[in-house]
Design a protein around this motif. Structure first.
Motif, PDB file in Angstrom:
ATOM      1  N   GLU A   7       0.839  -1.198   0.000  1.00  0.00           N
ATOM      2  CA  GLU A   7       0.000   0.000   0.000  1.00  0.00           C
ATOM      3  C   GLU A   7       0.876   1.252   0.000  1.00  0.00           C
ATOM      4  O   GLU A   7       0.609   2.219  -0.728  1.00  0.00           O
ATOM      5  CB  GLU A   7      -0.923   0.012   1.220  1.00  0.00           C
ATOM      6  CG  GLU A   7      -2.051  -0.998   1.131  1.00  0.00           C
ATOM      7  CD  GLU A   7      -2.885  -1.045   2.421  1.00  0.00           C
ATOM      8  OE1 GLU A   7      -2.744  -0.143   3.278  1.00  0.00           O
ATOM      9  OE2 GLU A   7      -3.662  -1.990   2.560  1.00  0.00           O
ATOM     10  N   ALA A   8       1.936   1.247   0.790  1.00  0.00           N
ATOM     11  CA  ALA A   8       2.835   2.400   0.850  1.00  0.00           C
ATOM     12  C   ALA A   8       3.509   2.596  -0.503  1.00  0.00           C
ATOM     13  O   ALA A   8       3.669   3.734  -0.971  1.00  0.00           O
ATOM     14  CB  ALA A   8       3.875   2.190   1.945  1.00  0.00           C
ATOM     15  N   HIS A   9       3.895   1.497  -1.118  1.00  0.00           N
ATOM     16  CA  HIS A   9       4.520   1.574  -2.440  1.00  0.00           C
ATOM     17  C   HIS A   9       3.559   2.192  -3.455  1.00  0.00           C
ATOM     18  O   HIS A   9       3.935   3.063  -4.242  1.00  0.00           O
ATOM     19  CB  HIS A   9       4.949   0.163  -2.879  1.00  0.00           C
ATOM     20  CG  HIS A   9       5.750   0.145  -4.125  1.00  0.00           C
ATOM     21  ND1 HIS A   9       5.169  -0.044  -5.352  1.00  0.00           N
ATOM     22  CD2 HIS A   9       7.089   0.315  -4.357  1.00  0.00           C
ATOM     23  CE1 HIS A   9       6.098  -0.012  -6.273  1.00  0.00           C
ATOM     24  NE2 HIS A   9       7.277   0.205  -5.707  1.00  0.00           N
ATOM     25  N   ILE A  10       2.329   1.748  -3.409  1.00  0.00           N
ATOM     26  CA  ILE A  10       1.312   2.282  -4.328  1.00  0.00           C
ATOM     27  C   ILE A  10       1.107   3.765  -4.067  1.00  0.00           C
ATOM     28  O   ILE A  10       1.047   4.572  -4.998  1.00  0.00           O
ATOM     29  CB  ILE A  10      -0.017   1.495  -4.191  1.00  0.00           C
ATOM     30  CG1 ILE A  10       0.185   0.073  -4.729  1.00  0.00           C
ATOM     31  CG2 ILE A  10      -1.148   2.191  -4.894  1.00  0.00           C
ATOM     32  CD1 ILE A  10      -0.965  -0.876  -4.432  1.00  0.00           C
ATOM     33  N   LYS A  11       1.026   4.146  -2.768  1.00  0.00           N
ATOM     34  CA  LYS A  11       0.844   5.558  -2.423  1.00  0.00           C
ATOM     35  C   LYS A  11       2.020   6.388  -2.935  1.00  0.00           C
ATOM     36  O   LYS A  11       1.830   7.467  -3.507  1.00  0.00           O
ATOM     37  CB  LYS A  11       0.705   5.745  -0.916  1.00  0.00           C
ATOM     38  CG  LYS A  11      -0.635   5.396  -0.374  1.00  0.00           C
ATOM     39  CD  LYS A  11      -0.677   5.672   1.126  1.00  0.00           C
ATOM     40  CE  LYS A  11      -1.984   5.240   1.720  1.00  0.00           C
ATOM     41  NZ  LYS A  11      -2.041   5.430   3.179  1.00  0.00           N
ATOM     42  N   LEU A  12       3.229   5.872  -2.733  1.00  0.00           N
ATOM     43  CA  LEU A  12       4.418   6.596  -3.207  1.00  0.00           C
ATOM     44  C   LEU A  12       4.403   6.741  -4.724  1.00  0.00           C
ATOM     45  O   LEU A  12       4.728   7.804  -5.259  1.00  0.00           O
ATOM     46  CB  LEU A  12       5.703   5.874  -2.761  1.00  0.00           C
ATOM     47  CG  LEU A  12       6.107   6.068  -1.306  1.00  0.00           C
ATOM     48  CD1 LEU A  12       7.307   5.172  -0.979  1.00  0.00           C
ATOM     49  CD2 LEU A  12       6.449   7.504  -1.011  1.00  0.00           C
ATOM     50  N   GLU A  13       4.042   5.672  -5.425  1.00  0.00           N
ATOM     51  CA  GLU A  13       3.966   5.750  -6.885  1.00  0.00           C
ATOM     52  C   GLU A  13       2.930   6.778  -7.319  1.00  0.00           C
ATOM     53  O   GLU A  13       3.185   7.573  -8.231  1.00  0.00           O
ATOM     54  CB  GLU A  13       3.639   4.382  -7.479  1.00  0.00           C
ATOM     55  CG  GLU A  13       4.831   3.451  -7.533  1.00  0.00           C
ATOM     56  CD  GLU A  13       4.497   2.122  -8.194  1.00  0.00           C
ATOM     57  OE1 GLU A  13       3.354   1.913  -8.669  1.00  0.00           O
ATOM     58  OE2 GLU A  13       5.393   1.273  -8.227  1.00  0.00           O
ATOM     59  N   ASN A  14       1.795   6.751  -6.608  1.00  0.00           N
ATOM     60  CA  ASN A  14       0.748   7.720  -6.936  1.00  0.00           C
ATOM     61  C   ASN A  14       1.238   9.141  -6.689  1.00  0.00           C
ATOM     62  O   ASN A  14       1.006  10.041  -7.510  1.00  0.00           O
ATOM     63  CB  ASN A  14      -0.526   7.455  -6.140  1.00  0.00           C
ATOM     64  CG  ASN A  14      -1.256   6.200  -6.605  1.00  0.00           C
ATOM     65  OD1 ASN A  14      -1.038   5.743  -7.743  1.00  0.00           O
ATOM     66  ND2 ASN A  14      -2.110   5.657  -5.760  1.00  0.00           N
ATOM     67  N   GLU A  15       1.901   9.362  -5.563  1.00  0.00           N
ATOM     68  CA  GLU A  15       2.402  10.705  -5.270  1.00  0.00           C
ATOM     69  C   GLU A  15       3.465  11.119  -6.284  1.00  0.00           C
ATOM     70  O   GLU A  15       3.504  12.278  -6.725  1.00  0.00           O
ATOM     71  CB  GLU A  15       2.972  10.745  -3.834  1.00  0.00           C
ATOM     72  CG  GLU A  15       1.901  10.788  -2.763  1.00  0.00           C
ATOM     73  CD  GLU A  15       2.484  10.877  -1.364  1.00  0.00           C
ATOM     74  OE1 GLU A  15       3.553  11.513  -1.173  1.00  0.00           O
ATOM     75  OE2 GLU A  15       1.860  10.314  -0.452  1.00  0.00           O
ATOM     76  N   LEU A  16       4.332  10.160  -6.626  1.00  0.00           N
ATOM     77  CA  LEU A  16       5.344  10.463  -7.650  1.00  0.00           C
ATOM     78  C   LEU A  16       4.694  10.837  -8.981  1.00  0.00           C
ATOM     79  O   LEU A  16       5.127  11.775  -9.667  1.00  0.00           O
ATOM     80  CB  LEU A  16       6.280   9.264  -7.854  1.00  0.00           C
ATOM     81  CG  LEU A  16       7.399   9.110  -6.823  1.00  0.00           C
ATOM     82  CD1 LEU A  16       8.146   7.804  -7.059  1.00  0.00           C
ATOM     83  CD2 LEU A  16       8.368  10.268  -6.899  1.00  0.00           C
ATOM     84  N   ASN A  17       3.671  10.095  -9.322  1.00  0.00           N
ATOM     85  CA  ASN A  17       2.945  10.405 -10.563  1.00  0.00           C
ATOM     86  C   ASN A  17       2.320  11.790 -10.479  1.00  0.00           C
ATOM     87  O   ASN A  17       2.352  12.553 -11.453  1.00  0.00           O
ATOM     88  CB  ASN A  17       1.894   9.354 -10.872  1.00  0.00           C
ATOM     89  CG  ASN A  17       2.517   8.055 -11.383  1.00  0.00           C
ATOM     90  OD1 ASN A  17       3.622   8.077 -11.940  1.00  0.00           O
ATOM     91  ND2 ASN A  17       1.817   6.957 -11.220  1.00  0.00           N
ATOM     92  N   LEU A  18       1.733  12.116  -9.314  1.00  0.00           N
ATOM     93  CA  LEU A  18       1.132  13.441  -9.148  1.00  0.00           C
ATOM     94  C   LEU A  18       2.192  14.524  -9.263  1.00  0.00           C
ATOM     95  O   LEU A  18       1.995  15.554  -9.920  1.00  0.00           O
ATOM     96  CB  LEU A  18       0.417  13.544  -7.791  1.00  0.00           C
ATOM     97  CG  LEU A  18      -0.930  12.845  -7.670  1.00  0.00           C
ATOM     98  CD1 LEU A  18      -1.451  12.937  -6.229  1.00  0.00           C
ATOM     99  CD2 LEU A  18      -1.947  13.491  -8.607  1.00  0.00           C
ATOM    100  N   VAL A  19       3.330  14.308  -8.596  1.00  0.00           N
ATOM    101  CA  VAL A  19       4.410  15.288  -8.652  1.00  0.00           C
ATOM    102  C   VAL A  19       4.914  15.418 -10.098  1.00  0.00           C
ATOM    103  O   VAL A  19       5.161  16.521 -10.602  1.00  0.00           O
ATOM    104  CB  VAL A  19       5.552  14.884  -7.682  1.00  0.00           C
ATOM    105  CG1 VAL A  19       6.804  15.712  -7.917  1.00  0.00           C
ATOM    106  CG2 VAL A  19       5.095  15.008  -6.245  1.00  0.00           C
ATOM    107  N   LYS A  20       5.076  14.277 -10.737  1.00  0.00           N
ATOM    108  CA  LYS A  20       5.540  14.271 -12.129  1.00  0.00           C
ATOM    109  C   LYS A  20       4.563  15.039 -13.011  1.00  0.00           C
ATOM    110  O   LYS A  20       4.969  15.884 -13.833  1.00  0.00           O
ATOM    111  CB  LYS A  20       5.634  12.822 -12.587  1.00  0.00           C
ATOM    112  CG  LYS A  20       6.466  12.592 -13.795  1.00  0.00           C
ATOM    113  CD  LYS A  20       6.302  11.124 -14.131  1.00  0.00           C
ATOM    114  CE  LYS A  20       7.508  10.464 -14.649  1.00  0.00           C
ATOM    115  NZ  LYS A  20       7.307   9.101 -15.038  1.00  0.00           N
ATOM    116  N   THR A  21       3.290  14.761 -12.809  1.00  0.00           N
ATOM    117  CA  THR A  21       2.265  15.435 -13.594  1.00  0.00           C
ATOM    118  C   THR A  21       2.284  16.914 -13.317  1.00  0.00           C
ATOM    119  O   THR A  21       2.215  17.744 -14.235  1.00  0.00           O
ATOM    120  CB  THR A  21       0.873  14.838 -13.282  1.00  0.00           C
ATOM    121  OG1 THR A  21       0.932  13.447 -13.438  1.00  0.00           O
ATOM    122  CG2 THR A  21      -0.194  15.427 -14.157  1.00  0.00           C
TER     123      THR A  21
END
Length: 181
Positions: free
Chosen positions: A141-155
């Motif tokens: 779950e933490a990995h998914i959250k981090l990926e999501n946040e990274l994607n948001l930051v990237k976006t």
């Protein structure tokens, strides 16, 4: 009292002996007097022995009385000791029963403690496997959250860059247009 009677008897015997000495005048009486005197001497010796025996008897009676008194004192001590032993015996029985009960309670508690230790070990084993599974889930779950946040930051960075790029291009375009005019 016995000694006073003996003294009186001694006095009587000596008086008879003295009288027999006075009566010696008579020849016929003289042989008789000697016989009486000899008999009296025997009686005096017997009386002397009797007095000694009575003194010994009195000493023995005193000793017997003393021994009886000591015996009575010892009987009191024996009775007291017997009562003390009975009390100690009863206390020993009571304490022995209490010790047996306490030992039984201790054994029961040891069994309970061993059972609890086994249960705790089972829970630890179960929790370890659960925790590792749960840990994997949490990590996932933490990995998914981090990926999501990274994607948001990237976006958001991409959007920001695009916006900055557009602004720069707009400025550059306006500057070009100004210079072309």
């Amino acid at each position: 009292m016995v000694v006073e009677n003996e003294t009186t008897e001694y006095d009587s015997i000596f008086a008879l002996m003295a009288q027999s000495d006075n009566d010696k005048d008579d020849n016929h009486d003289e042989g008789k007097a000697e016989q009486i005197r000899d008999d009296l001497v025997v009686v005096v010796v017997d009386l002397k022995e009797t007095i000694e025996n009575l003194k010994e008897k009195n000493a023995l009676e005193e000793k017997i009385a003393s021994i009886k008194h000591e015996r009575d004192d010892l009987m009191v001590v024996v009775v007291d000791l017997k009562e003390t032993i009975e009390c100690a015996s009863k206390e020993k029985e009571t304490l022995t029963e209490r010790v047996a009960i306490i030992k039984q309670e201790r054994d029961d508690l040891v069994v309970v403690a061993v059972d609890l230790k086994e249960i705790i070990e089972e829970f630890k084993t179960i929790n370890r496997s659960r925790n590792s599974e749960k840990g994997k889930e949490v990590a996932s779950e933490a990995h998914i959250k981090l990926e999501n946040e990274l994607n948001l930051v990237k976006t958001s960075l991409c959007a920001e860059l695009e916006k900055n790029k557009q602004e720069e291009l707009g400025k550059a375009k306006s500057a070009l247009e100004k210079s072309l005019k």
